[in-house]
Write a protein that holds these residues in place. Structure first.
Motif, PDB file in Angstrom:
ATOM      1  N   VAL A  56      -9.609   4.710  -3.108  1.00  0.00           N
ATOM      2  CA  VAL A  56      -8.494   3.798  -3.366  1.00  0.00           C
ATOM      3  C   VAL A  56      -8.905   2.427  -2.832  1.00  0.00           C
ATOM      4  CG1 VAL A  56      -6.078   3.257  -2.880  1.00  0.00           C
ATOM      5  CG2 VAL A  56      -6.777   5.638  -3.233  1.00  0.00           C
ATOM      6  N   GLU A  86       3.299  -1.468  -4.283  1.00  0.00           N
ATOM      7  CA  GLU A  86       4.530  -1.100  -4.973  1.00  0.00           C
ATOM      8  C   GLU A  86       5.025  -2.318  -5.738  1.00  0.00           C
ATOM      9  OE1 GLU A  86       7.758   1.495  -3.097  1.00  0.00           O
ATOM     10  OE2 GLU A  86       8.580  -0.538  -2.926  1.00  0.00           O
ATOM     11  N   LYS A 122      -3.587  -0.555  -3.042  1.00  0.00           N
ATOM     12  CA  LYS A 122      -2.354   0.209  -3.247  1.00  0.00           C
ATOM     13  C   LYS A 122      -1.171  -0.699  -2.981  1.00  0.00           C
ATOM     14  CE  LYS A 122      -2.256   2.342   1.348  1.00  0.00           C
ATOM     15  NZ  LYS A 122      -2.211   3.618   2.077  1.00  0.00           N
ATOM     16  N   ALA A 153       4.977   2.839  -8.065  1.00  0.00           N
ATOM     17  CA  ALA A 153       3.838   2.957  -7.158  1.00  0.00           C
ATOM     18  C   ALA A 153       2.623   2.450  -7.920  1.00  0.00           C
ATOM     19  CB  ALA A 153       3.635   4.409  -6.738  1.00  0.00           C
ATOM     20  N   THR A 154       1.809   1.637  -7.265  1.00  0.00           N
ATOM     21  CA  THR A 154       0.639   1.061  -7.924  1.00  0.00           C
ATOM     22  C   THR A 154      -0.598   1.320  -7.075  1.00  0.00           C
ATOM     23  OG1 THR A 154       1.000  -1.092  -6.877  1.00  0.00           O
ATOM     24  CG2 THR A 154       2.028  -0.742  -9.020  1.00  0.00           C
ATOM     25  N   ARG A 155      -1.700   1.568  -7.751  1.00  0.00           N
ATOM     26  CA  ARG A 155      -2.959   1.705  -7.026  1.00  0.00           C
ATOM     27  C   ARG A 155      -4.126   1.503  -7.972  1.00  0.00           C
ATOM     28  NH1 ARG A 155      -4.382   7.914  -5.461  1.00  0.00           N
ATOM     29  NH2 ARG A 155      -4.534   8.717  -7.577  1.00  0.00           N
TER      30      ARG A 155
END
Length: 147
Positions: free
Chosen positions: A131, A136, A134, A122-124
């Motif tokens: 945020v 993946e 965001k 998971a990337t953010r």
């Protein structure tokens, strides 16, 4: 740039679901100018104050891919780190990043496929509590057995 852990490698045998790493970086005018030069993306929304003032952003913004590059830095330097190969990345841009913003790029292990050496992350990216990006990532992780 502020990292939470030293750079290096975490081999797939040592990864665990839930592991998280991050870095923080203040995005500068110079970063934006250098990214424009390297990428050849000279959209005036990134470089021209007068032009950008009349856009929906009401001011200059950093390139979205500059922000996404911070995720790549966490993956390539920390989690899993050196020797990692990107297989794919999804990105959703949620809010602009502006010159001077302190961006926190975070990567968290979601799933591990030991047989195929695949790790889903998971990337953010955040600016404060907002945020801004965001997504993946799927990577081929380094292994003690093969590398």
């Amino acid at each position: 740039m502020f990292d939470n852990l030293p750079r290096g490698t975490i081999v797939i045998e040592d990864l665990e679901v839930g592991m998280t790493r991050y870095l923080q970086k203040q995005v500068t005018d110079r970063d934006i100018e250098l990214f424009a030069e390297v990428s050849t993306d000279r959209n005036p929304v990134h470089l021209d104050d007068a032009y950008a003032q009349d856009t929906i952003f009401e001011g200059r913004i950093a390139h979205g891919m500059l922000t996404a590059g911070l995720i790549s830095a966490v993956i390539g330097e920390q989690l899993p780190g050196h020797g990692t190969v990107y297989l794919g990345q999804t990105l959703k841009f949620m809010a602009p990043v502006r010159p001077g913003d302190l961006v926190r790029a975070e990567v968290t292990v979601e799933t591990i496929d030991h047989a195929r050496r695949r790790v889903t992350l998971a990337t953010r990216c955040l600016v404060g509590d907002t945020v801004v990006l965001k997504g993946e990532a799927v990577v081929l992780a380094p292994s003690r057995k093969f590398d």
